[in-house]
Design a protein around this motif. Structure first.
Motif, short mmCIF file in Angstrom:
data_model
loop_
_atom_site.label_atom_id
_atom_site.label_comp_id
_atom_site.label_asym_id
_atom_site.label_seq_id
_atom_site.Cartn_x
_atom_site.Cartn_y
_atom_site.Cartn_z
N LEU A 1 0.84 -1.21 0.00
CA LEU A 1 0.00 0.00 0.00
C LEU A 1 0.87 1.25 0.00
CD1 LEU A 1 -2.82 -0.95 2.52
CD2 LEU A 1 -2.97 -0.84 0.03
N LEU A 2 1.95 1.22 0.78
CA LEU A 2 2.85 2.37 0.82
C LEU A 2 3.52 2.59 -0.54
CD1 LEU A 2 4.12 4.61 2.47
CD2 LEU A 2 5.88 2.98 3.20
N GLU A 3 3.91 1.51 -1.19
CA GLU A 3 4.52 1.62 -2.52
C GLU A 3 3.51 2.19 -3.52
OE1 GLU A 3 6.57 -1.24 -5.90
OE2 GLU A 3 6.33 -1.99 -3.88
N CYS A 4 2.27 1.73 -3.45
CA CYS A 4 1.22 2.25 -4.33
C CYS A 4 0.96 3.73 -4.06
CB CYS A 4 -0.07 1.45 -4.16
SG CYS A 4 0.00 -0.21 -4.83
N ALA A 5 0.94 4.10 -2.80
CA ALA A 5 0.72 5.51 -2.45
C ALA A 5 1.82 6.38 -3.02
CB ALA A 5 0.63 5.66 -0.93
N SER A 6 3.06 5.90 -2.95
CA SER A 6 4.18 6.66 -3.50
C SER A 6 4.07 6.79 -5.02
CB SER A 6 5.50 5.97 -3.13
OG SER A 6 6.58 6.67 -3.67
N LEU A 7 3.68 5.70 -5.68
CA LEU A 7 3.51 5.74 -7.14
C LEU A 7 2.39 6.70 -7.54
CD1 LEU A 7 3.90 1.95 -7.98
CD2 LEU A 7 5.50 3.79 -8.55
N ILE A 8 1.31 6.71 -6.79
CA ILE A 8 0.20 7.61 -7.10
C ILE A 8 0.63 9.06 -6.90
CG2 ILE A 8 -2.09 8.37 -6.32
CD1 ILE A 8 -2.66 5.37 -5.69
N ALA A 9 1.38 9.33 -5.83
CA ALA A 9 1.87 10.69 -5.60
C ALA A 9 2.82 11.13 -6.70
CB ALA A 9 2.56 10.78 -4.24
N ASP A 10 3.69 10.21 -7.15
CA ASP A 10 4.60 10.53 -8.26
C ASP A 10 3.83 10.82 -9.54
OD1 ASP A 10 6.88 10.28 -6.73
OD2 ASP A 10 7.29 8.22 -7.36
N ALA A 11 2.80 10.03 -9.80
CA ALA A 11 2.00 10.23 -11.02
C ALA A 11 1.29 11.58 -11.00
CB ALA A 11 0.98 9.11 -11.17
N ALA A 12 0.88 12.02 -9.83
CA ALA A 12 0.21 13.31 -9.71
C ALA A 12 1.17 14.46 -9.96
CB ALA A 12 -0.42 13.45 -8.33
N ASP A 13 2.45 14.25 -9.70
CA ASP A 13 3.46 15.30 -9.88
C ASP A 13 4.25 15.12 -11.17
OD1 ASP A 13 2.79 16.47 -7.51
OD2 ASP A 13 4.29 15.36 -6.36
N ASP A 14 3.79 14.28 -12.08
CA ASP A 14 4.52 13.96 -13.30
C ASP A 14 4.73 15.20 -14.15
OD1 ASP A 14 5.72 12.75 -15.43
OD2 ASP A 14 3.99 11.54 -15.99
N SER A 15 5.99 15.64 -14.27
CA SER A 15 6.29 16.85 -15.04
C SER A 15 6.41 16.58 -16.53
CB SER A 15 7.58 17.48 -14.52
OG SER A 15 8.66 16.59 -14.70
N VAL A 16 6.46 15.29 -16.94
CA VAL A 16 6.58 14.97 -18.36
C VAL A 16 5.23 15.08 -19.05
CG1 VAL A 16 7.14 13.12 -19.98
CG2 VAL A 16 8.59 13.51 -18.01
N SER A 17 4.15 14.83 -18.33
CA SER A 17 2.82 14.89 -18.90
C SER A 17 2.47 16.32 -19.30
CB SER A 17 1.78 14.39 -17.90
OG SER A 17 2.02 13.05 -17.59
N PRO A 18 1.64 16.48 -20.31
CA PRO A 18 1.22 17.82 -20.70
C PRO A 18 0.43 18.49 -19.59
CG PRO A 18 -0.03 16.17 -21.90
CD PRO A 18 1.03 15.44 -21.12
N SER A 19 0.46 19.80 -19.61
CA SER A 19 -0.26 20.54 -18.58
C SER A 19 -1.76 20.35 -18.76
CB SER A 19 0.08 22.03 -18.68
OG SER A 19 -0.48 22.57 -19.85
N PRO A 20 -2.54 20.54 -17.69
CA PRO A 20 -3.99 20.37 -17.80
C PRO A 20 -4.63 21.38 -18.75
CG PRO A 20 -3.36 21.00 -15.56
CD PRO A 20 -2.11 20.84 -16.35
N ARG A 21 -3.89 22.43 -19.10
CA ARG A 21 -4.44 23.43 -20.01
C ARG A 21 -4.40 22.98 -21.46
NH1 ARG A 21 -0.64 28.06 -18.19
NH2 ARG A 21 0.60 26.22 -17.88
N THR A 22 -3.71 21.88 -21.75
CA THR A 22 -3.62 21.38 -23.11
C THR A 22 -5.00 20.92 -23.56
OG1 THR A 22 -1.37 20.63 -22.72
CG2 THR A 22 -2.50 19.71 -24.63
N ALA A 23 -5.44 21.42 -24.69
CA ALA A 23 -6.76 21.05 -25.20
C ALA A 23 -6.59 20.21 -26.47
CB ALA A 23 -7.56 22.30 -25.53
N PHE A 24 -7.48 19.28 -26.66
CA PHE A 24 -7.44 18.44 -27.84
C PHE A 24 -8.54 18.82 -28.83
CE2 PHE A 24 -5.43 15.68 -24.63
CZ PHE A 24 -4.20 15.57 -25.24
N HIS A 25 -9.20 19.92 -28.58
CA HIS A 25 -10.23 20.45 -29.48
C HIS A 25 -11.31 19.43 -29.79
CE1 HIS A 25 -7.59 23.85 -29.88
NE2 HIS A 25 -6.62 23.05 -30.27
N GLY A 26 -11.71 18.67 -28.78
CA GLY A 26 -12.81 17.74 -28.94
C GLY A 26 -12.46 16.42 -29.57
#
Length: 101
Positions: free
Chosen positions: A27-52
């Motif tokens: 559970l601790l390992e999963c929690a760490s992975l989830i926290a890392d995924a939330a802070d993923d700087s490689v992913s596009p910003s939430p402002r990126t739009a795909f125009h539908g």
């Protein structure tokens, strides 16, 4: 919020839901992975739009094979998604190395 606090909060929620079924260290390992995924700087910003339009990489495989099979075998096709932002090789390498550390 800093990562340790996020991990503690995520761990507490996972412990509440899965406490009797999954060992605490998993559970601790999963929690760490989830926290890392939330802070993923490689992913596009939430402002990126795909125009539908749904990004090519997220379409169902059967639809892609039926409608765009030529793209898969095309010599000009690259691994980057046509609808998403380009991520440089250097950025991907840095991200991979940071995840391995």
């Amino acid at each position: 919020m800093n990562k340790p606090k996020k991990v503690r909060q995520i761990y507490a929620e996972l412990q509440r839901v899965y406490g009797g079924e999954i060992p605490s260290h998993e559970l601790l390992e999963c929690a760490s992975l989830i926290a890392d995924a939330a802070d993923d700087s490689v992913s596009p910003s939430p402002r990126t739009a795909f125009h539908g339009r749904t990004p090519f990489s997220e379409l169902p495989v059967d639809e892609v094979m039926e409608r765009w099979s030529w793209r898969i075998v095309s010599q000009e096709y690259s691994s980057e998604d046509d609808f998403g932002p380009h991520i440089s090789q250097e950025t991907l390498l840095e991200h991979t190395l940071s995840m391995a550390a």
